[in-house]
Design a protein around this motif. Structure first.
Motif, PDB file in Angstrom:
ATOM      1  N   GLN A  77       0.862  -1.177   0.000  1.00 62.93           N
ATOM      2  CA  GLN A  77       0.000   0.000   0.000  1.00 62.93           C
ATOM      3  C   GLN A  77       0.900   1.230   0.000  1.00 62.93           C
ATOM      4  O   GLN A  77       1.658   1.441   0.934  1.00 62.93           O
ATOM      5  CB  GLN A  77      -0.916  -0.017   1.231  1.00 62.93           C
ATOM      6  CG  GLN A  77      -1.881   1.154   1.305  1.00 62.93           C
ATOM      7  CD  GLN A  77      -2.630   1.194   2.632  1.00 62.93           C
ATOM      8  OE1 GLN A  77      -2.231   0.526   3.602  1.00 62.93           O
ATOM      9  NE2 GLN A  77      -3.683   1.984   2.696  1.00 62.93           N
ATOM     10  N   PRO A 290      -3.762  -2.414   6.683  1.00 61.54           N
ATOM     11  CA  PRO A 290      -3.581  -1.153   5.963  1.00 61.54           C
ATOM     12  C   PRO A 290      -3.079  -0.070   6.915  1.00 61.54           C
ATOM     13  O   PRO A 290      -3.565   0.041   8.045  1.00 61.54           O
ATOM     14  CB  PRO A 290      -4.993  -0.832   5.461  1.00 61.54           C
ATOM     15  CG  PRO A 290      -5.702  -2.148   5.426  1.00 61.54           C
ATOM     16  CD  PRO A 290      -5.140  -2.930   6.578  1.00 61.54           C
ATOM     17  N   GLY A 337     -11.533  -5.085   2.480  1.00 64.94           N
ATOM     18  CA  GLY A 337     -11.455  -3.740   3.036  1.00 64.94           C
ATOM     19  C   GLY A 337     -11.911  -3.747   4.479  1.00 64.94           C
ATOM     20  O   GLY A 337     -12.078  -4.806   5.094  1.00 64.94           O
ATOM     21  N   GLN A 348      -9.763  -1.319   0.771  1.00 59.68           N
ATOM     22  CA  GLN A 348      -8.323  -1.546   0.811  1.00 59.68           C
ATOM     23  C   GLN A 348      -8.082  -2.974   1.284  1.00 59.68           C
ATOM     24  O   GLN A 348      -8.165  -3.270   2.479  1.00 59.68           O
ATOM     25  CB  GLN A 348      -7.624  -0.561   1.744  1.00 59.68           C
ATOM     26  CG  GLN A 348      -6.141  -0.807   1.940  1.00 59.68           C
ATOM     27  CD  GLN A 348      -5.373  -0.845   0.636  1.00 59.68           C
ATOM     28  OE1 GLN A 348      -5.316   0.144  -0.086  1.00 59.68           O
ATOM     29  NE2 GLN A 348      -4.796  -1.990   0.296  1.00 59.68           N
ATOM     30  N   TYR A 350      -6.492  -6.520   2.542  1.00 58.50           N
ATOM     31  CA  TYR A 350      -5.388  -6.836   3.437  1.00 58.50           C
ATOM     32  C   TYR A 350      -5.443  -8.312   3.813  1.00 58.50           C
ATOM     33  O   TYR A 350      -6.480  -8.969   3.697  1.00 58.50           O
ATOM     34  CB  TYR A 350      -5.413  -5.961   4.699  1.00 58.50           C
ATOM     35  CG  TYR A 350      -6.613  -6.160   5.591  1.00 58.50           C
ATOM     36  CD1 TYR A 350      -6.584  -7.057   6.661  1.00 58.50           C
ATOM     37  CD2 TYR A 350      -7.788  -5.438   5.368  1.00 58.50           C
ATOM     38  CE1 TYR A 350      -7.679  -7.229   7.485  1.00 58.50           C
ATOM     39  CE2 TYR A 350      -8.889  -5.608   6.184  1.00 58.50           C
ATOM     40  CZ  TYR A 350      -8.836  -6.503   7.240  1.00 58.50           C
ATOM     41  OH  TYR A 350      -9.925  -6.687   8.059  1.00 58.50           O
TER      42      TYR A 350
END
Length: 499
Positions: A77, A290, A337, A348, A350
């Motif tokens: 990221q 993240p 996310g 996002q 992960y």
């Protein structure tokens, strides 16, 4: 200490810990010289315990950086507020890492630190009076660990110096130079063969010793080595031996990684962590979260700004899309996310495979899998296919055992109708079954697909990350080996890999 090789040489591995309660309890109890330390069985055991420590250190960072992030499974990221990790991790992912990289050096030195400690055990154990079973166990553990360290070194750097003796003075520290690839693998095979002959079975260990190297672990690792070398007959012999040793798939994929279920029936060898002790806890949950998520992913109220410590080993869209509809492993391994403080979903992805909550602020109790029974089943399926495709044969049954646990239908000969097609099916299954377990890079290299797959992945990464330099992801066969650290080139007069 991890970053100071001079200090470690001075200590010589003798700041080791007792093991009255558990072999993970490694708090230093005394300082000794090598000349008077290796005198009793207890001291030998402490030295063996010390040989596991670099394994734990490397697993917390270097192993996943080079075993997963260099593959098409994960990336990073981008964090424009903290650029301090760029050379250590982003450049690895982009195939721009240099001989001066801190992580290239720490991988090398951490591995040789472990090898040195194994050599200290092997160089002194014969002189200490103890039962034959205990002596065999300690020799087996040291040889298993030494083989593991060398196996990772040879796959990352190619032929490396073979250091097989305990070093007693600076004059003995210089290596004879880089050994050939064949010589390193010959030593690995010899160590694992002897370790498998000497080590106890998993069931023979007392509860306090759970997690130590076992006969099954040495046999499974030896099978992996033979597979890497494309020695399929010997690989098959070892895999059949592991399969007859009592291991089995758990019914739930997620439970394999649960710290409440450590060293379970599927686990052949896992790196042991203890969240109650700061020095021996794991922190994958933080690293893989993240960096924008604060404590929302980790659940650690004391950790609010993860910043450069997190946002690593982020699943790529290609890996996410590699899971079939209905694959139970997807939700167990990753999340797409998280919800922010307002309840808004932040897209996002992960890795959540190791997220089982915290033990204390900054510490988790999650072990890291190295060898498990599902891997053995898939290795054997691959070996059988390489020896000759058989429609609906044993290789199909092994592959489908893994798929059924994931909630997926069987692969049939009608859909997988050739050796090449079955080869693809096994590689795909390994990708999703062993995701985020540091296997994908080695699978791509072993199967000869790394250059083509990673160049294609680079095109996609550059399209998503327009800030990347033009030189990123220009993968050639030279990139399949890491550069020898410049520090070691100078210190030991070694020859550099082609760049």
């Amino acid at each position: 200490m991890k970053k100071n090789p001079i200090l470690w040489l001075a200590l010589g591995g003798v700041l080791l810990a007792g093991c009255k309660k558990d072999f993970l309890d490694l708090s230093p109890q005394a300082t000794s010289s090598a000349a008077n330390f290796f005198q009793t069985p207890s001291q030998i055991e402490q030295a063996v315990n010390g040989a596991y420590v670099p394994l734990r250190d490397l697993t917390n960072l270097e192993y996943w950086v080079y075993g997963e992030m260099r593959s098409d499974n994960t990336s990073f990221q981008y964090n424009n507020t903290d650029r301090g990790q760029e050379s250590q991790r982003e450049f690895v992912d982009e195939f721009l890492v240099s001989a001066n990289s801190e992580s290239v050096l720490s991988y090398w030195q951490g591995s040789y630190r472990g090898i040195s400690r194994c050599n200290d055990v092997l160089g002194h154990v014969d002189a200490v009076a103890m039962t034959a079973d205990k002596k065999n166990q300690y020799i087996g553990e040291a040889k298993f660990l030494r083989a593991w360290y060398y196996y990772n070194l040879v796959r990352q750097y190619g032929g490396v110096p073979l250091r097989l003796e305990s070093v007693g003075s600076p004059a003995e520290a210089k290596s004879p130079g880089r050994a050939t690839l064949d010589a390193v693998y010959t030593q690995i095979v010899a160590d694992l063969t002897d370790a498998a002959a000497k080590l106890p079975t998993k069931a023979a260990y007392a509860a306090a010793d759970a997690g130590r190297a076992t006969k099954g672990a040495a046999t499974a690792l030896l099978a992996s080595v033979y597979l890497t070398r494309k020695d399929y007959p010997n690989a098959l012999t070892q895999l059949r031996a592991v399969r007859s040793a009592g291991y089995s798939l758990l019914s739930s994929y997620r439970s394999v990684f649960d710290p409440a279920n450590k060293n379970n029936a599927e686990s052949i060898f896992e790196v042991q962590y203890l969240g109650s002790q700061p020095a021996i806890s794991s922190y994958f949950t933080y690293t893989f979260a993240p960096y924008t998520s604060g404590n929302l992913v980790t659940g650690d109220a004391a950790t609010r700004n993860l910043n450069g410590a997190s946002g690593w080993n982020i699943p790529t869209p290609e890996l996410i899309n590699a899971y079939e509809t209905g694959d139970l492993r997807k939700d167990a391994s990753l999340q797409l996310g998280y919800k922010d403080a307002t309840g808004t979903f932040v897209a996002q992805p992960y890795v959540s495979k190791y997220n089982f909550g915290i033990v204390a602020p900054g510490r988790t109790d999650t072990d890291f899998p190295v060898l498990r029974y599902a891997d053995v089943l898939l290795m054997q399926a691959e070996v059988l296919n390489e020896q000759g495709y058989a429609a609906g044969g044993e290789a199909f049954d092994l592959l489908n055992q893994v798929r059924r646990r994931a909630g997926l239908p069987d692969k049939t000969a009608a859909a997988v109708s050739s050796q090449a097609a079955f080869r693809d099916a096994v590689l795909q299954e390994r990708r999703v079954e062993l995701a985020f377990e540091n296997q994908r890079w080695y699978d791509l290299v072993r199967t000869g697909r790394a250059v083509s797959v990673l160049n294609a992945q680079g095109v996609l990464e550059k399209a998503r990350k327009t800030f990347l330099p033009a030189s990123a992801y220009q993968v050639t066969t030279n990139n399949l080996l890491l550069p020898i650290p410049q520090y070691e080139l100078t210190l030991d007069n070694l020859e550099q890999n082609p760049l």
